[in-house]
Structure formats: C-alpha cells, structure tokens
Design a protein around this motif. Structure first.
Motif, PDB file in Angstrom:
ATOM      1  N   MET A  15      40.790  52.842  29.441  1.00  0.00           N
ATOM      2  CA  MET A  15      40.380  53.295  28.122  1.00  0.00           C
ATOM      3  C   MET A  15      39.189  52.930  27.507  1.00  0.00           C
ATOM      4  O   MET A  15      39.156  51.861  27.445  1.00  0.00           O
ATOM      5  N   LEU A  16      38.740  53.811  26.793  1.00  0.00           N
ATOM      6  CA  LEU A  16      37.152  53.579  26.029  1.00  0.00           C
ATOM      7  C   LEU A  16      37.301  52.442  24.854  1.00  0.00           C
ATOM      8  O   LEU A  16      36.671  51.654  24.996  1.00  0.00           O
ATOM      9  N   VAL A  17      38.466  52.812  24.171  1.00  0.00           N
ATOM     10  CA  VAL A  17      38.651  51.884  23.267  1.00  0.00           C
ATOM     11  C   VAL A  17      38.851  50.318  23.554  1.00  0.00           C
ATOM     12  O   VAL A  17      38.224  49.573  23.103  1.00  0.00           O
ATOM     13  N   LEU A  18      39.523  50.147  24.649  1.00  0.00           N
ATOM     14  CA  LEU A  18      39.838  48.836  25.065  1.00  0.00           C
ATOM     15  C   LEU A  18      38.475  48.171  25.803  1.00  0.00           C
ATOM     16  O   LEU A  18      38.152  47.173  25.606  1.00  0.00           O
TER      17      LEU A  18
ATOM     18  N   ALA B 138      36.654  50.090  16.127  1.00  0.00           N
ATOM     19  CA  ALA B 138      36.967  50.746  17.302  1.00  0.00           C
ATOM     20  C   ALA B 138      38.106  51.698  16.746  1.00  0.00           C
ATOM     21  O   ALA B 138      37.955  52.888  17.161  1.00  0.00           O
ATOM     22  N   ALA B 139      38.978  51.303  15.854  1.00  0.00           N
ATOM     23  CA  ALA B 139      40.079  52.278  15.357  1.00  0.00           C
ATOM     24  C   ALA B 139      39.276  53.377  14.544  1.00  0.00           C
ATOM     25  O   ALA B 139      39.482  54.732  14.761  1.00  0.00           O
ATOM     26  N   ALA B 140      38.278  53.147  13.730  1.00  0.00           N
ATOM     27  CA  ALA B 140      37.375  54.164  12.995  1.00  0.00           C
ATOM     28  C   ALA B 140      36.618  55.044  13.994  1.00  0.00           C
ATOM     29  O   ALA B 140      36.832  56.275  13.523  1.00  0.00           O
ATOM     30  N   ILE B 141      36.129  54.340  14.939  1.00  0.00           N
ATOM     31  CA  ILE B 141      35.057  55.260  15.793  1.00  0.00           C
ATOM     32  C   ILE B 141      35.923  56.270  16.744  1.00  0.00           C
ATOM     33  O   ILE B 141      35.582  57.389  16.547  1.00  0.00           O
ATOM     34  N   PHE B 142      37.066  55.579  17.174  1.00  0.00           N
ATOM     35  CA  PHE B 142      37.838  56.405  18.269  1.00  0.00           C
ATOM     36  C   PHE B 142      38.954  57.192  17.476  1.00  0.00           C
ATOM     37  O   PHE B 142      39.670  57.998  18.130  1.00  0.00           O
ATOM     38  N   GLY B 143      39.186  57.067  16.118  1.00  0.00           N
ATOM     39  CA  GLY B 143      40.310  57.839  15.410  1.00  0.00           C
ATOM     40  C   GLY B 143      41.579  57.436  15.786  1.00  0.00           C
ATOM     41  O   GLY B 143      42.379  58.443  16.029  1.00  0.00           O
ATOM     42  N   VAL B 144      41.686  56.283  16.302  1.00  0.00           N
ATOM     43  CA  VAL B 144      42.999  55.578  16.537  1.00  0.00           C
ATOM     44  C   VAL B 144      43.463  54.717  15.657  1.00  0.00           C
ATOM     45  O   VAL B 144      42.729  54.256  14.983  1.00  0.00           O
ATOM     46  N   GLY B 145      44.837  54.433  15.279  1.00  0.00           N
ATOM     47  CA  GLY B 145      45.335  53.620  14.456  1.00  0.00           C
ATOM     48  C   GLY B 145      44.989  52.084  14.935  1.00  0.00           C
ATOM     49  O   GLY B 145      45.249  51.980  16.263  1.00  0.00           O
TER      50      GLY B 145
ATOM     51  N   VAL C  25      46.356  47.422  18.791  1.00  0.00           N
ATOM     52  CA  VAL C  25      46.874  46.197  18.912  1.00  0.00           C
ATOM     53  C   VAL C  25      47.942  46.511  20.109  1.00  0.00           C
ATOM     54  O   VAL C  25      47.991  45.443  20.717  1.00  0.00           O
ATOM     55  N   GLY C  26      48.853  47.397  19.930  1.00  0.00           N
ATOM     56  CA  GLY C  26      49.803  47.586  20.891  1.00  0.00           C
ATOM     57  C   GLY C  26      49.416  47.693  22.311  1.00  0.00           C
ATOM     58  O   GLY C  26      50.005  47.159  23.119  1.00  0.00           O
ATOM     59  N   TRP C  27      48.116  48.528  22.486  1.00  0.00           N
ATOM     60  CA  TRP C  27      47.508  48.781  23.863  1.00  0.00           C
ATOM     61  C   TRP C  27      47.188  47.333  24.194  1.00  0.00           C
ATOM     62  O   TRP C  27      47.352  46.952  25.426  1.00  0.00           O
ATOM     63  N   LEU C  28      46.699  46.466  23.424  1.00  0.00           N
ATOM     64  CA  LEU C  28      46.113  45.154  23.674  1.00  0.00           C
ATOM     65  C   LEU C  28      47.234  44.410  24.387  1.00  0.00           C
ATOM     66  O   LEU C  28      47.108  43.472  25.273  1.00  0.00           O
ATOM     67  N   LYS C  29      48.293  44.336  23.490  1.00  0.00           N
ATOM     68  CA  LYS C  29      49.403  43.575  23.762  1.00  0.00           C
ATOM     69  C   LYS C  29      50.119  43.952  25.222  1.00  0.00           C
ATOM     70  O   LYS C  29      50.271  43.137  25.954  1.00  0.00           O
TER      71      LYS C  29
END
Length: 99
Positions: free
Chosen positions: A1-4, A16-23, A28-32
C-alpha cells in the motif's frame, strides 16, 4: 500500500491522509493491522462463496437433460423457461429454486 510506504518513509499520518484521500482513522487501522498481523493482514479477502445447491454430478445430469432439447416441446404446465427449470430441479433433485 502506497500510504503505508509513504508513512514508513517519514510522512506524517495527517499528510498521508490528505494526499491519498484516505481518512486518518483508516490509516491508523491499517498500521495497527500490519503491526499485529504482518503484511498478510492487509491482503484483500474475498467473502466466502455460497455453497452450491447442486453438486457437480447433479449439474452434469441437469445439463444432459436440457442441452439439445427443443423448448417448444416442453411438457410443463407452467410454461418453458426458468419456471420449468425450477420445476425440473425440484422434481429431480428435491431442491427448490425461485425462478
């Protein structure tokens, strides 16, 4: 995943949330998830498929009874088509379908 990957390379979660348009909470859930279960925990999981009402042998019998038949010669009181198919399956295999 590019965000991670971006976060791993030093980008802040809010950026990252602003650039990728993800909440933010999604990230944080993905990281966990990744922390607890490794990269495999992030894999897309398909929902389980429903169990077929007819097994392969029954489907083969059904195909054999239908293929090559002229629908104009059907003997169904309900008419030809889906209703006749449902009637045939119920009579032959005891399985009810809604046409």
């Amino acid at each position: 995943m590019l965000v991670l990957i971006a976060i791993d390379n030093g980008m802040h979660v809010d950026g990252a949330a602003a650039i990728f348009g993800v909440g933010r909470s999604t990230i944080v859930g993905w990281l966990k998830l990744r922390e607890e279960g490794g990269p495999a925990a992030l894999a897309v999981k398909m929902p389980p498929r429903p169990v077929p009402a007819l097994n392969e042998q029954q489907l083969a019998q059904l195909r054999g009874g239908i293929i090559g038949r002229d629908p104009a010669n059907c003997n169904s009181t309900l008419g030809c088509g889906r209703t006749m198919g449902a009637e045939l399956i119920k009579r032959k295999f005891g399985v009810e379908f809604t046409p």
